[in-house]
Motif scaffolding. Structure first.
Motif, PDB file in Angstrom:
ATOM      1  N   PRO A  51       0.841  -1.193   0.000  1.00  0.00           N
ATOM      2  CA  PRO A  51       0.000   0.000   0.000  1.00  0.00           C
ATOM      3  C   PRO A  51       0.882   1.251   0.000  1.00  0.00           C
ATOM      4  CG  PRO A  51      -0.642  -1.519   1.746  1.00  0.00           C
ATOM      5  CD  PRO A  51       0.654  -2.012   1.183  1.00  0.00           C
ATOM      6  N   SER A  52       0.351   2.347  -0.491  1.00  0.00           N
ATOM      7  CA  SER A  52       1.146   3.575  -0.605  1.00  0.00           C
ATOM      8  C   SER A  52       1.704   4.043   0.735  1.00  0.00           C
ATOM      9  CB  SER A  52       0.307   4.680  -1.243  1.00  0.00           C
ATOM     10  OG  SER A  52      -0.843   4.912  -0.454  1.00  0.00           O
ATOM     11  N   TRP A  53       1.034   3.704   1.829  1.00  0.00           N
ATOM     12  CA  TRP A  53       1.452   4.163   3.159  1.00  0.00           C
ATOM     13  C   TRP A  53       2.436   3.208   3.841  1.00  0.00           C
ATOM     14  CZ3 TRP A  53       0.080   0.182   6.199  1.00  0.00           C
ATOM     15  CH2 TRP A  53      -1.046  -0.582   5.811  1.00  0.00           C
ATOM     16  N   ALA A  54       2.738   2.075   3.223  1.00  0.00           N
ATOM     17  CA  ALA A  54       3.539   1.039   3.885  1.00  0.00           C
ATOM     18  C   ALA A  54       5.030   1.350   3.869  1.00  0.00           C
ATOM     19  CB  ALA A  54       3.295  -0.305   3.208  1.00  0.00           C
ATOM     20  N   LYS A  55       5.728   0.730   4.808  1.00  0.00           N
ATOM     21  CA  LYS A  55       7.188   0.807   4.867  1.00  0.00           C
ATOM     22  C   LYS A  55       7.760  -0.443   4.202  1.00  0.00           C
ATOM     23  CE  LYS A  55       7.564   3.787   8.731  1.00  0.00           C
ATOM     24  NZ  LYS A  55       7.078   4.145   9.888  1.00  0.00           N
ATOM     25  N   GLU A  56       9.025  -0.384   3.836  1.00  0.00           N
ATOM     26  CA  GLU A  56       9.674  -1.441   3.062  1.00  0.00           C
ATOM     27  C   GLU A  56       9.528  -2.853   3.640  1.00  0.00           C
ATOM     28  OE1 GLU A  56      11.045  -1.398   0.015  1.00  0.00           O
ATOM     29  OE2 GLU A  56      10.506   0.703  -0.142  1.00  0.00           O
ATOM     30  N   ASP A  57       9.487  -3.012   4.926  1.00  0.00           N
ATOM     31  CA  ASP A  57       9.431  -4.354   5.518  1.00  0.00           C
ATOM     32  C   ASP A  57       8.024  -4.947   5.515  1.00  0.00           C
ATOM     33  OD1 ASP A  57       8.351  -2.674   7.419  1.00  0.00           O
ATOM     34  OD2 ASP A  57       9.412  -3.573   9.102  1.00  0.00           O
ATOM     35  N   PHE A  58       7.089  -4.296   4.861  1.00  0.00           N
ATOM     36  CA  PHE A  58       5.688  -4.717   4.840  1.00  0.00           C
ATOM     37  C   PHE A  58       5.418  -5.863   3.871  1.00  0.00           C
ATOM     38  CE2 PHE A  58       1.069  -3.991   4.290  1.00  0.00           C
ATOM     39  CZ  PHE A  58       0.706  -3.886   5.618  1.00  0.00           C
ATOM     40  N   TRP A  59       6.335  -6.116   2.922  1.00  0.00           N
ATOM     41  CA  TRP A  59       6.140  -7.117   1.867  1.00  0.00           C
ATOM     42  C   TRP A  59       5.613  -8.457   2.374  1.00  0.00           C
ATOM     43  CZ3 TRP A  59       6.972  -5.529  -3.048  1.00  0.00           C
ATOM     44  CH2 TRP A  59       7.892  -4.530  -3.291  1.00  0.00           C
ATOM     45  N   THR A 106      -2.669 -27.676 -14.173  1.00  0.00           N
ATOM     46  CA  THR A 106      -3.756 -28.135 -15.022  1.00  0.00           C
ATOM     47  C   THR A 106      -3.194 -28.950 -16.176  1.00  0.00           C
ATOM     48  OG1 THR A 106      -4.807 -27.128 -16.950  1.00  0.00           O
ATOM     49  CG2 THR A 106      -4.060 -25.674 -15.334  1.00  0.00           C
ATOM     50  N   GLU A 107      -3.893 -29.958 -16.562  1.00  0.00           N
ATOM     51  CA  GLU A 107      -3.455 -30.805 -17.671  1.00  0.00           C
ATOM     52  C   GLU A 107      -3.825 -30.193 -19.019  1.00  0.00           C
ATOM     53  OE1 GLU A 107      -4.508 -34.919 -17.267  1.00  0.00           O
ATOM     54  OE2 GLU A 107      -4.138 -34.872 -15.119  1.00  0.00           O
ATOM     55  N   ASN A 108      -4.719 -29.208 -19.023  1.00  0.00           N
ATOM     56  CA  ASN A 108      -5.227 -28.649 -20.274  1.00  0.00           C
ATOM     57  C   ASN A 108      -4.332 -27.588 -20.890  1.00  0.00           C
ATOM     58  OD1 ASN A 108      -7.372 -30.249 -19.625  1.00  0.00           O
ATOM     59  ND2 ASN A 108      -8.713 -28.590 -19.044  1.00  0.00           N
ATOM     60  N   SER A 109      -3.420 -27.020 -20.125  1.00  0.00           N
ATOM     61  CA  SER A 109      -2.633 -25.901 -20.611  1.00  0.00           C
ATOM     62  C   SER A 109      -1.253 -25.901 -19.963  1.00  0.00           C
ATOM     63  CB  SER A 109      -3.356 -24.589 -20.284  1.00  0.00           C
ATOM     64  OG  SER A 109      -2.601 -23.488 -20.684  1.00  0.00           O
ATOM     65  N   ASP A 110      -0.272 -25.421 -20.723  1.00  0.00           N
ATOM     66  CA  ASP A 110       1.080 -25.314 -20.169  1.00  0.00           C
ATOM     67  C   ASP A 110       1.168 -24.199 -19.140  1.00  0.00           C
ATOM     68  OD1 ASP A 110       2.140 -27.370 -21.679  1.00  0.00           O
ATOM     69  OD2 ASP A 110       2.681 -26.051 -23.335  1.00  0.00           O
ATOM     70  N   VAL A 111       0.427 -23.109 -19.382  1.00  0.00           N
ATOM     71  CA  VAL A 111       0.472 -21.944 -18.510  1.00  0.00           C
ATOM     72  C   VAL A 111      -0.956 -21.617 -18.087  1.00  0.00           C
ATOM     73  CG1 VAL A 111       1.186 -19.532 -18.307  1.00  0.00           C
ATOM     74  CG2 VAL A 111       2.440 -21.057 -19.825  1.00  0.00           C
ATOM     75  N   PHE A 112      -1.143 -21.258 -16.825  1.00  0.00           N
ATOM     76  CA  PHE A 112      -2.446 -20.782 -16.373  1.00  0.00           C
ATOM     77  C   PHE A 112      -2.214 -19.605 -15.451  1.00  0.00           C
ATOM     78  CE2 PHE A 112      -1.395 -23.886 -13.145  1.00  0.00           C
ATOM     79  CZ  PHE A 112      -1.985 -23.458 -11.976  1.00  0.00           C
ATOM     80  N   SER A 113      -3.218 -19.182 -14.744  1.00  0.00           N
ATOM     81  CA  SER A 113      -3.041 -17.980 -13.930  1.00  0.00           C
ATOM     82  C   SER A 113      -3.747 -18.113 -12.595  1.00  0.00           C
ATOM     83  CB  SER A 113      -3.573 -16.754 -14.685  1.00  0.00           C
ATOM     84  OG  SER A 113      -4.944 -16.920 -14.972  1.00  0.00           O
ATOM     85  N   LEU A 114      -3.251 -17.343 -11.636  1.00  0.00           N
ATOM     86  CA  LEU A 114      -3.866 -17.234 -10.322  1.00  0.00           C
ATOM     87  C   LEU A 114      -4.383 -15.798 -10.181  1.00  0.00           C
ATOM     88  CD1 LEU A 114      -1.091 -18.974  -8.176  1.00  0.00           C
ATOM     89  CD2 LEU A 114      -3.197 -19.986  -9.056  1.00  0.00           C
ATOM     90  N   GLY A 115      -5.584 -15.646  -9.645  1.00  0.00           N
ATOM     91  CA  GLY A 115      -6.156 -14.326  -9.449  1.00  0.00           C
ATOM     92  C   GLY A 115      -5.389 -13.545  -8.394  1.00  0.00           C
ATOM     93  N   ALA A 116      -5.246 -12.252  -8.628  1.00  0.00           N
ATOM     94  CA  ALA A 116      -4.486 -11.403  -7.714  1.00  0.00           C
ATOM     95  C   ALA A 116      -5.027  -9.970  -7.774  1.00  0.00           C
ATOM     96  CB  ALA A 116      -3.002 -11.435  -8.087  1.00  0.00           C
ATOM     97  N   ILE A 117      -4.565  -9.164  -6.838  1.00  0.00           N
ATOM     98  CA  ILE A 117      -4.847  -7.730  -6.840  1.00  0.00           C
ATOM     99  C   ILE A 117      -3.509  -7.009  -6.820  1.00  0.00           C
ATOM    100  CG2 ILE A 117      -7.112  -7.901  -5.744  1.00  0.00           C
ATOM    101  CD1 ILE A 117      -5.742  -7.087  -3.085  1.00  0.00           C
ATOM    102  N   TYR A 118      -3.498  -5.752  -7.273  1.00  0.00           N
ATOM    103  CA  TYR A 118      -2.226  -5.044  -7.337  1.00  0.00           C
ATOM    104  C   TYR A 118      -2.366  -3.583  -6.930  1.00  0.00           C
ATOM    105  CZ  TYR A 118      -3.652  -2.864 -11.758  1.00  0.00           C
ATOM    106  OH  TYR A 118      -4.306  -2.142 -12.727  1.00  0.00           O
ATOM    107  N   GLU A 119      -1.222  -3.001  -6.646  1.00  0.00           N
ATOM    108  CA  GLU A 119      -1.121  -1.579  -6.357  1.00  0.00           C
ATOM    109  C   GLU A 119       0.251  -1.114  -6.822  1.00  0.00           C
ATOM    110  OE1 GLU A 119      -1.633   1.446  -2.579  1.00  0.00           O
ATOM    111  OE2 GLU A 119      -2.890  -0.342  -2.707  1.00  0.00           O
ATOM    112  N   ILE A 120       0.314   0.122  -7.272  1.00  0.00           N
ATOM    113  CA  ILE A 120       1.587   0.706  -7.685  1.00  0.00           C
ATOM    114  C   ILE A 120       2.259   1.285  -6.434  1.00  0.00           C
ATOM    115  CG2 ILE A 120       2.752   2.374  -9.182  1.00  0.00           C
ATOM    116  CD1 ILE A 120       1.154   0.207 -10.694  1.00  0.00           C
ATOM    117  N   TYR A 121       3.514   0.917  -6.224  1.00  0.00           N
ATOM    118  CA  TYR A 121       4.290   1.407  -5.088  1.00  0.00           C
ATOM    119  C   TYR A 121       5.644   1.847  -5.616  1.00  0.00           C
ATOM    120  CZ  TYR A 121       6.651   1.468  -0.554  1.00  0.00           C
ATOM    121  OH  TYR A 121       7.347   1.840   0.565  1.00  0.00           O
TER     122      TYR A 121
END
Length: 157
Positions: free
Chosen positions: A62-70, A122-137
């Motif tokens: 989050p924009s208010w976080a300090k570096e050790d927040f990861w 998954t057996e159907n595809s070489d690559v798939f995805s996991l849902g996520a949320i993001y923020e610019i920091y």
């Protein structure tokens, strides 16, 4: 919780599966067991430009976080995502983490010392995805994988 993925895929596999553009200079760490705890760049696709692969650091800042927040924001539980200060400003910024699979461990003893690793894919595809949320920091995309309660299949693990 999800902390390790297999992101050892090629740019061609990503382009074929997700029909996205790839910047030729795009470089991300490719590992068969990529760790969220390293907070290194990995391939994601954001809702801001779903036609392009971007780089993101695992661990939403989050924009208010300090570096050790990861380490506190590697995953976001869907059940509390809108309530926690860490995620409530980012919960509408959607992205996907690209992977070939993710890892979970099954505890084999009550003390948590003996465990067995499982790769979920998954057996159907070489690559798939996991849902996520993001923020610019600090001009970087940071993200958290969105998790939920385990279903019957995953409860064993």
């Amino acid at each position: 919780m999800c902390y390790y993925v297999d992101n050892n895929f090629t740019k061609t596999e990503i382009a074929k599966t997700f029909k996205v553009g790839l910047d030729p200079v795009l470089k991300f760490n490719k590992e068969s067991q990529f760790s969220a705890f390293k907070h290194e760049n990995t391939a994601i696709i954001t809702d801001e430009d779903p036609t392009l692969v971007s780089l993101g650091k695992w661990g939403l800042m989050p924009s208010w976080a300090k570096e050790d927040f990861w380490k506190q924001t590697l995953n976001a539980k869907i059940e509390t995502i809108t309530e926690l200060n860490s995620f409530k400003n980012a919960h509408q910024n959607r992205c996907v983490l690209l992977c070939k699979g993710f890892y979970e461990w099954k505890w084999l003893d009550g003390k948590g010392k003996n465990k067995e690793k499982f790769k979920i894919f998954t057996e159907n595809s070489d690559v798939f995805s996991l849902g996520a949320i993001y923020e610019i920091y600090k001009n970087e995309i940071t993200f958290s994988v969105v998790t939920t309660e385990a279903n019957d299949l995953m409860k064993e693990i």
